[in-house]
Design an enzyme around this catalytic site. Structure first.
Site, PDB file in Angstrom:
ATOM      1  N   HIS A   1       5.013   0.008  -0.408  1.00  0.00           N
ATOM      2  CA  HIS A   1       5.742  -0.879   0.497  1.00  0.00           C
ATOM      3  C   HIS A   1       4.745  -1.909   1.001  1.00  0.00           C
ATOM      4  O   HIS A   1       3.528  -1.734   0.854  1.00  0.00           O
ATOM      5  CB  HIS A   1       6.360  -0.093   1.665  1.00  0.00           C
ATOM      6  CG  HIS A   1       5.325   0.525   2.555  1.00  0.00           C
ATOM      7  ND1 HIS A   1       4.732   1.720   2.252  1.00  0.00           N
ATOM      8  CD2 HIS A   1       4.739   0.094   3.691  1.00  0.00           C
ATOM      9  CE1 HIS A   1       3.841   2.016   3.180  1.00  0.00           C
ATOM     10  NE2 HIS A   1       3.815   1.040   4.068  1.00  0.00           N
TER      11      HIS A   1
ATOM     12  N   HIS B   1       0.832  -1.195   0.000  1.00  0.00           N
ATOM     13  CA  HIS B   1       0.000   0.000   0.000  1.00  0.00           C
ATOM     14  C   HIS B   1       0.871   1.252   0.000  1.00  0.00           C
ATOM     15  O   HIS B   1       2.085   1.197   0.141  1.00  0.00           O
ATOM     16  CB  HIS B   1      -0.998   0.027   1.170  1.00  0.00           C
ATOM     17  CG  HIS B   1      -0.413   0.328   2.517  1.00  0.00           C
ATOM     18  ND1 HIS B   1      -1.186   0.623   3.612  1.00  0.00           N
ATOM     19  CD2 HIS B   1       0.864   0.363   2.968  1.00  0.00           C
ATOM     20  CE1 HIS B   1      -0.424   0.833   4.657  1.00  0.00           C
ATOM     21  NE2 HIS B   1       0.816   0.682   4.304  1.00  0.00           N
TER      22      HIS B   1
HETATM   23 NI    NI Z   1       2.449   0.980   5.629  1.00  0.00          NI
END
Ligand code: NI
Length: 136
Positions: free
Chosen positions: A41, A16
Protein backbone atom coordinates in the site's frame (compact mmCIF):
# COMPACT_ATOMS: atom_id res chain seq x y z
CA UNK A 1 27.59 32.97 17.60
CA UNK A 2 23.87 32.89 16.86
CA UNK A 3 22.71 29.35 16.12
CA UNK A 4 19.81 29.24 13.68
CA UNK A 5 17.70 26.33 12.39
CA UNK A 6 16.95 26.40 8.66
CA UNK A 7 14.36 24.00 7.23
CA UNK A 8 13.29 22.65 3.88
CA UNK A 9 10.11 20.70 3.09
CA UNK A 10 9.99 17.87 0.56
CA UNK A 11 7.79 14.92 -0.25
CA UNK A 12 7.73 11.57 -1.97
CA UNK A 13 5.14 8.90 -2.67
CA UNK A 14 6.10 5.31 -1.98
CA UNK A 15 4.68 1.86 -1.37
CA UNK A 16 5.63 -0.44 1.45
CA UNK A 17 4.62 -3.47 3.42
CA UNK A 18 5.40 -3.97 7.11
CA UNK A 19 6.24 -7.60 7.68
CA UNK A 20 8.87 -10.01 8.87
CA UNK A 21 9.94 -12.66 6.37
CA UNK A 22 10.26 -15.20 9.19
CA UNK A 23 6.62 -14.76 10.29
CA UNK A 24 3.49 -16.10 8.61
CA UNK A 25 1.03 -13.70 6.99
CA UNK A 26 -1.27 -14.30 9.99
CA UNK A 27 1.46 -13.39 12.51
CA UNK A 28 2.33 -10.30 10.50
CA UNK A 29 -1.34 -9.31 10.40
CA UNK A 30 -1.50 -9.49 14.21
CA UNK A 31 1.49 -7.15 14.65
CA UNK A 32 1.22 -4.83 11.67
CA UNK A 33 -2.51 -4.90 10.80
CA UNK A 34 -3.46 -3.34 7.48
CA UNK A 35 0.15 -2.22 6.96
CA UNK A 36 1.03 -5.88 6.42
CA UNK A 37 -1.21 -6.28 3.35
CA UNK A 38 0.77 -8.71 1.13
CA UNK A 39 -0.13 -6.59 -1.91
CA UNK A 40 1.54 -3.46 -0.46
CA UNK A 41 0.00 0.00 0.00
CA UNK A 42 1.18 3.56 -0.47
CA UNK A 43 1.72 6.73 1.51
CA UNK A 44 2.26 10.37 0.60
CA UNK A 45 5.29 11.01 2.76
CA UNK A 46 6.05 14.58 3.79
CA UNK A 47 9.48 15.55 5.03
CA UNK A 48 10.91 18.49 6.97
CA UNK A 49 14.70 18.60 6.96
CA UNK A 50 16.35 21.08 9.33
CA UNK A 51 19.95 22.07 9.80
CA UNK A 52 20.97 23.97 12.94
CA UNK A 53 24.27 25.80 12.99
CA UNK A 54 26.13 29.06 13.23
CA UNK A 55 25.51 31.84 10.71
CA UNK A 56 28.50 32.04 8.37
CA UNK A 57 29.66 35.66 8.69
CA UNK A 58 30.81 35.69 5.07
CA UNK A 59 27.45 34.67 3.55
CA UNK A 60 24.89 35.27 6.29
CA UNK A 61 23.74 31.69 5.71
CA UNK A 62 23.70 28.63 7.96
CA UNK A 63 23.51 26.64 4.72
CA UNK A 64 22.79 27.53 1.11
CA UNK A 65 19.19 26.30 0.73
CA UNK A 66 19.83 25.47 -2.94
CA UNK A 67 22.52 23.02 -1.83
CA UNK A 68 20.14 21.50 0.74
CA UNK A 69 17.31 21.26 -1.82
CA UNK A 70 19.54 19.53 -4.40
CA UNK A 71 20.89 17.13 -1.75
CA UNK A 72 17.37 16.12 -0.63
CA UNK A 73 16.36 15.60 -4.25
CA UNK A 74 19.35 13.38 -5.01
CA UNK A 75 19.38 11.36 -1.79
CA UNK A 76 15.67 11.06 -0.95
CA UNK A 77 13.31 12.06 -3.75
CA UNK A 78 15.19 10.41 -6.62
CA UNK A 79 15.87 7.32 -4.47
CA UNK A 80 12.39 6.83 -2.92
CA UNK A 81 9.73 8.60 -5.02
CA UNK A 82 7.26 6.23 -6.73
CA UNK A 83 9.26 3.25 -5.49
CA UNK A 84 8.33 0.13 -3.61
CA UNK A 85 10.54 0.61 -0.55
CA UNK A 86 10.73 -3.12 0.31
CA UNK A 87 11.68 -4.24 -3.20
CA UNK A 88 13.41 -1.32 -4.90
CA UNK A 89 15.33 0.49 -2.16
CA UNK A 90 18.41 -1.47 -1.01
CA UNK A 91 18.41 0.04 2.50
CA UNK A 92 15.13 -1.82 3.21
CA UNK A 93 16.10 -5.21 1.82
CA UNK A 94 16.54 -6.43 5.40
CA UNK A 95 15.02 -3.53 7.35
CA UNK A 96 11.26 -3.13 7.94
CA UNK A 97 10.26 0.18 6.30
CA UNK A 98 8.41 1.64 9.27
CA UNK A 99 8.34 5.42 9.55
CA UNK A 100 10.91 5.05 12.34
CA UNK A 101 13.37 3.15 10.15
CA UNK A 102 12.74 5.38 7.13
CA UNK A 103 13.50 8.56 9.08
CA UNK A 104 16.80 7.11 10.36
CA UNK A 105 17.80 5.99 6.83
CA UNK A 106 17.02 9.46 5.47
CA UNK A 107 19.05 11.05 8.26
CA UNK A 108 22.04 8.80 7.44
CA UNK A 109 21.80 9.69 3.75
CA UNK A 110 21.55 13.44 4.35
CA UNK A 111 24.08 13.94 7.14
CA UNK A 112 27.07 13.80 4.80
CA UNK A 113 26.28 17.39 3.79
CA UNK A 114 26.86 18.76 7.30
CA UNK A 115 29.88 20.78 8.29
CA UNK A 116 31.41 20.45 11.79
CA UNK A 117 29.15 21.86 14.52
CA UNK A 118 25.94 21.54 12.52
CA UNK A 119 23.03 19.32 13.61
CA UNK A 120 20.49 17.65 11.34
CA UNK A 121 16.85 16.96 12.23
CA UNK A 122 14.51 14.99 9.97
CA UNK A 123 10.75 14.92 10.55
CA UNK A 124 8.78 12.42 8.48
CA UNK A 125 5.00 12.46 8.13
CA UNK A 126 3.57 9.12 7.03
CA UNK A 127 0.04 10.53 7.27
CA UNK A 128 -1.09 14.04 8.21
CA UNK A 129 -1.51 12.80 11.80
CA UNK A 130 1.32 10.27 12.20
CA UNK A 131 4.89 11.55 12.16
CA UNK A 132 8.30 10.68 13.55
CA UNK A 133 11.50 12.63 14.00
CA UNK A 134 15.20 11.92 14.41
CA UNK A 135 18.06 14.29 15.11
CA UNK A 136 21.73 13.90 15.79
NI1 NI B 1 1.84 1.87 5.81
Amino acid sequence: MKRVKVSRKAHFNAAHRLYRKDWTDAQNEVHFGKCSNPHFHGHNYELIVSVTGDIDPDTGYVMDMKVLKDHIKAEVEDAFDHKNLNIEVPEFADLIPTAENIVVVIHQKLKKILTPGQELEVVLYETPRNFVSYSE
